[in-house]
Motif scaffolding. Structure first.
Motif, PDB file in Angstrom:
ATOM      1  N   GLU A  83     -27.463 -40.963 -13.414  1.00  0.00           N
ATOM      2  CA  GLU A  83     -26.443 -41.272 -14.420  1.00  0.00           C
ATOM      3  C   GLU A  83     -25.023 -41.224 -13.865  1.00  0.00           C
ATOM      4  O   GLU A  83     -24.058 -41.238 -14.625  1.00  0.00           O
ATOM      5  CB  GLU A  83     -26.592 -40.329 -15.605  1.00  0.00           C
ATOM      6  CG  GLU A  83     -27.893 -40.492 -16.365  1.00  0.00           C
ATOM      7  CD  GLU A  83     -28.070 -41.904 -16.940  1.00  0.00           C
ATOM      8  OE1 GLU A  83     -27.027 -42.544 -17.252  1.00  0.00           O
ATOM      9  OE2 GLU A  83     -29.209 -42.360 -17.063  1.00  0.00           O
ATOM     10  N   GLY A  84     -24.894 -41.157 -12.551  1.00  0.00           N
ATOM     11  CA  GLY A  84     -23.586 -41.310 -11.944  1.00  0.00           C
ATOM     12  C   GLY A  84     -22.858 -40.045 -11.543  1.00  0.00           C
ATOM     13  O   GLY A  84     -21.732 -40.112 -11.037  1.00  0.00           O
ATOM     14  N   PHE A  85     -23.452 -38.885 -11.767  1.00  0.00           N
ATOM     15  CA  PHE A  85     -22.837 -37.635 -11.323  1.00  0.00           C
ATOM     16  C   PHE A  85     -23.233 -37.363  -9.865  1.00  0.00           C
ATOM     17  O   PHE A  85     -24.277 -37.833  -9.405  1.00  0.00           O
ATOM     18  CB  PHE A  85     -23.302 -36.462 -12.192  1.00  0.00           C
ATOM     19  CG  PHE A  85     -22.918 -36.575 -13.635  1.00  0.00           C
ATOM     20  CD1 PHE A  85     -21.622 -36.340 -14.038  1.00  0.00           C
ATOM     21  CD2 PHE A  85     -23.864 -36.920 -14.592  1.00  0.00           C
ATOM     22  CE1 PHE A  85     -21.265 -36.438 -15.379  1.00  0.00           C
ATOM     23  CE2 PHE A  85     -23.526 -37.020 -15.933  1.00  0.00           C
ATOM     24  CZ  PHE A  85     -22.224 -36.775 -16.327  1.00  0.00           C
ATOM     25  N   PRO A  86     -22.451 -36.585  -9.152  1.00  0.00           N
ATOM     26  CA  PRO A  86     -22.860 -36.192  -7.795  1.00  0.00           C
ATOM     27  C   PRO A  86     -24.010 -35.181  -7.799  1.00  0.00           C
ATOM     28  O   PRO A  86     -24.517 -34.808  -6.740  1.00  0.00           O
ATOM     29  CB  PRO A  86     -21.582 -35.582  -7.205  1.00  0.00           C
ATOM     30  CG  PRO A  86     -20.771 -35.154  -8.379  1.00  0.00           C
ATOM     31  CD  PRO A  86     -21.084 -36.127  -9.483  1.00  0.00           C
ATOM     32  N   GLY A  87     -24.412 -34.751  -8.968  1.00  0.00           N
ATOM     33  CA  GLY A  87     -25.498 -33.780  -9.127  1.00  0.00           C
ATOM     34  C   GLY A  87     -25.253 -32.986 -10.394  1.00  0.00           C
ATOM     35  O   GLY A  87     -24.435 -33.354 -11.234  1.00  0.00           O
ATOM     36  N   ILE A  88     -25.959 -31.880 -10.525  1.00  0.00           N
ATOM     37  CA  ILE A  88     -25.736 -30.976 -11.646  1.00  0.00           C
ATOM     38  C   ILE A  88     -25.651 -29.568 -11.087  1.00  0.00           C
ATOM     39  O   ILE A  88     -26.349 -29.214 -10.127  1.00  0.00           O
ATOM     40  CB  ILE A  88     -26.854 -31.091 -12.708  1.00  0.00           C
ATOM     41  CG1 ILE A  88     -26.486 -30.279 -13.961  1.00  0.00           C
ATOM     42  CG2 ILE A  88     -28.215 -30.680 -12.145  1.00  0.00           C
ATOM     43  CD1 ILE A  88     -27.354 -30.598 -15.168  1.00  0.00           C
ATOM     44  N   TYR A  89     -24.755 -28.768 -11.632  1.00  0.00           N
ATOM     45  CA  TYR A  89     -24.537 -27.408 -11.153  1.00  0.00           C
ATOM     46  C   TYR A  89     -25.359 -26.469 -12.026  1.00  0.00           C
ATOM     47  O   TYR A  89     -24.973 -26.141 -13.152  1.00  0.00           O
ATOM     48  CB  TYR A  89     -23.056 -27.066 -11.208  1.00  0.00           C
ATOM     49  CG  TYR A  89     -22.667 -25.845 -10.415  1.00  0.00           C
ATOM     50  CD1 TYR A  89     -22.366 -25.934  -9.054  1.00  0.00           C
ATOM     51  CD2 TYR A  89     -22.589 -24.593 -11.020  1.00  0.00           C
ATOM     52  CE1 TYR A  89     -21.998 -24.820  -8.323  1.00  0.00           C
ATOM     53  CE2 TYR A  89     -22.219 -23.475 -10.301  1.00  0.00           C
ATOM     54  CZ  TYR A  89     -21.926 -23.586  -8.948  1.00  0.00           C
ATOM     55  OH  TYR A  89     -21.565 -22.473  -8.220  1.00  0.00           O
ATOM     56  N   LEU A  90     -26.513 -26.052 -11.523  1.00  0.00           N
ATOM     57  CA  LEU A  90     -27.447 -25.235 -12.292  1.00  0.00           C
ATOM     58  C   LEU A  90     -27.218 -23.752 -12.014  1.00  0.00           C
ATOM     59  O   LEU A  90     -27.146 -23.320 -10.862  1.00  0.00           O
ATOM     60  CB  LEU A  90     -28.885 -25.602 -11.946  1.00  0.00           C
ATOM     61  CG  LEU A  90     -29.361 -26.988 -12.396  1.00  0.00           C
ATOM     62  CD1 LEU A  90     -30.781 -27.253 -11.909  1.00  0.00           C
ATOM     63  CD2 LEU A  90     -29.296 -27.121 -13.919  1.00  0.00           C
ATOM     64  N   VAL A  91     -27.122 -22.995 -13.092  1.00  0.00           N
ATOM     65  CA  VAL A  91     -26.841 -21.567 -13.004  1.00  0.00           C
ATOM     66  C   VAL A  91     -27.946 -20.803 -13.742  1.00  0.00           C
ATOM     67  O   VAL A  91     -28.294 -21.143 -14.871  1.00  0.00           O
ATOM     68  CB  VAL A  91     -25.474 -21.245 -13.630  1.00  0.00           C
ATOM     69  CG1 VAL A  91     -25.138 -19.772 -13.464  1.00  0.00           C
ATOM     70  CG2 VAL A  91     -24.385 -22.111 -13.005  1.00  0.00           C
ATOM     71  N   ALA A  92     -28.492 -19.797 -13.110  1.00  0.00           N
ATOM     72  CA  ALA A  92     -29.596 -19.026 -13.680  1.00  0.00           C
ATOM     73  C   ALA A  92     -29.102 -17.669 -14.153  1.00  0.00           C
ATOM     74  O   ALA A  92     -28.307 -17.016 -13.476  1.00  0.00           O
ATOM     75  CB  ALA A  92     -30.705 -18.838 -12.642  1.00  0.00           C
ATOM     76  N   GLY A  93     -29.585 -17.246 -15.308  1.00  0.00           N
ATOM     77  CA  GLY A  93     -29.329 -15.894 -15.769  1.00  0.00           C
ATOM     78  C   GLY A  93     -30.323 -14.955 -15.114  1.00  0.00           C
ATOM     79  O   GLY A  93     -31.493 -14.917 -15.492  1.00  0.00           O
ATOM     80  N   VAL A  94     -29.875 -14.207 -14.114  1.00  0.00           N
ATOM     81  CA  VAL A  94     -30.784 -13.389 -13.306  1.00  0.00           C
ATOM     82  C   VAL A  94     -30.155 -12.028 -13.048  1.00  0.00           C
ATOM     83  O   VAL A  94     -28.971 -11.933 -12.743  1.00  0.00           O
ATOM     84  CB  VAL A  94     -31.098 -14.073 -11.956  1.00  0.00           C
ATOM     85  CG1 VAL A  94     -31.922 -13.163 -11.065  1.00  0.00           C
ATOM     86  CG2 VAL A  94     -31.840 -15.383 -12.176  1.00  0.00           C
TER      87      VAL A  94
END
Length: 375
Positions: free
Chosen positions: A190-201
């Motif tokens: 969809e045109g983003f350089p990626g997605i910044y995924l953050v985990a609750g850990v």
């Protein structure tokens, strides 16, 4: 430094809550029923600036954003409830923020991927009200495209162009790799350089590496580990929080009484609690601390509550300073500190002004950010 405050949207009536509890039920229903349980207990609490507001009102949401911005908060992190198969709940606030373009204030989402149970509202039943389901790749695709318009919004928080998205309970997702791969591939498509995924850990689980598991960072969940000691596998006394829990488990969390069975509140002095809410360790990945200015969920759960007693703005200042120190070594784009929370009134966890403290906690935020900017 970017301070993101968690934001609870449960301040307007919805069909499900009308059915489960009573017509017109909102979080205020619990807040207004709160009573003092012991001498010096700071309950009930009364909202100061906006009163018992309704989040369907645009002016309310704009006032909240203006107030947060005034005191240096960077944006809101809305709790987002997607239960699978298109089942959503409490999404009206975010949808109206998206469609109206107001308030002009950064926001992002935390997927609160957890089944809802009556016990969280003080009832005995363990009956599941809404079950969190994980239905595979096609469902993750549907969820992504539900979120896409938000990700594209100029106000949505991004890291180097990548939408910032937190997953509350990564360990509950049975096909986590499928979820990660789906979101990452669709973000690029969809045109983003990626997605910044953050985990609750919680840092008490040293075996889980976010990078190996496809995540970019973690939000520290030390508070959850403390709150749900009986329900978490925190038996490792080789790390700081594990040693603390091992030391205090007999006093705070007797093994013969778990969260659902205890018959009196657990009371911890706030001054003691803040020593354990931010990890003392450093990691090979970004770690975003969660600063908690207060906690008291007795309005919801009465005898099953956890109460941080005697919180003050001065003590919060010390805690917040530790949080800011924790991220100053990170790249500027990743210097996030979370505030828990902007408006969780039913859990005694609202930075919004109340009649006891007014704007004092917010003034601490502004002051500490100013001090750090001079360093």
């Amino acid at each position: 430094m970017k301070l993101l405050a968690y934001y609870l949207p449960q301040f307007y009536p919805i069909q499900e809550n009308n059915l489960w509890w009573e017509p017109g039920f909102t979080e205020w229903t619990n807040v207004t029923k709160a009573r003092s349980l012991f001498k010096g207990h700071n309950q009930p609490r009364y909202p100061l600036d906006l009163g018992y507001y309704d989040l369907r009102v645009n002016e309310t949401r704009e006032h909240q954003a203006l107030l947060a911005k005034q005191y240096g908060i960077y944006g809101f992190c809305y709790y987002n409830y997607w239960f699978g198969d298109g089942k959503k709940i409490l999404d009206r606030v975010a949808r109206e923020v998206l469609l109206s373009g107001k308030p002009d204030f950064p926001f992002c989402f935390c997927w609160a991927n957890e089944s809802w149970k009556g016990v969280w509202f003080g009832v005995e039943s363990q009956k599941i009200l809404i079950e969190q389901q994980y239905l595979g790749i096609s469902d993750y695709q549907e969820y992504f495209y539900y979120l896409l318009d938000y990700f594209k919004d100029k106000r949505y928080v991004k890291v180097n162009g990548k939408p910032f998205f937190q997953v509350y309970k990564v360990f509950d997702i049975p096909d986590l790799a499928d979820f990660v791969n789906t979101f990452r591939s669709l973000a690029i498509k969809e045109g983003f350089p990626g997605i910044y995924l953050v985990a609750g850990v919680s840092p008490t689980d040293p075996k889980w590496d976010p990078v190996v598991n496809g995540f970019d960072a973690v939000v520290g969940s030390e508070f959850s580990a403390l709150r749900y000691w009986k329900r978490n596998p925190i038996r490792d006394n080789t790390n700081y929080l594990g040693r603390m829990l091992d030391k205090f488990k007999g006093r705070f969390f007797p093994e013969e009484r778990d969260f659902n069975k205890r018959n009196k509140p657990v009371i911890i002095e706030y001054e003691n609690a803040i020593n354990y809410l931010i990890s003392k360790d450093y990691f090979g990945h970004p770690y975003f601390p969660v600063c908690i200015h207060d906690w008291d969920n007795s309005p919801r759960t009465t005898s099953r509550s956890l109460i941080f007693n005697n919180s003050t703005p001065d003590l919060f200042k010390r805690h917040l300073r530790s949080g800011l120190e924790k991220v100053k070594h990170l790249q500027k784009e990743e210097q996030f500190v979370f505030l828990k929370s902007w408006n969780e009134w039913g859990e005694g966890n609202a930075l919004e002004p109340d009649k006891k403290w007014g704007h004092e906690y917010l003034k601490v935020i502004k002051e500490e950010l100013r001090n750090f900017s001079k360093c």
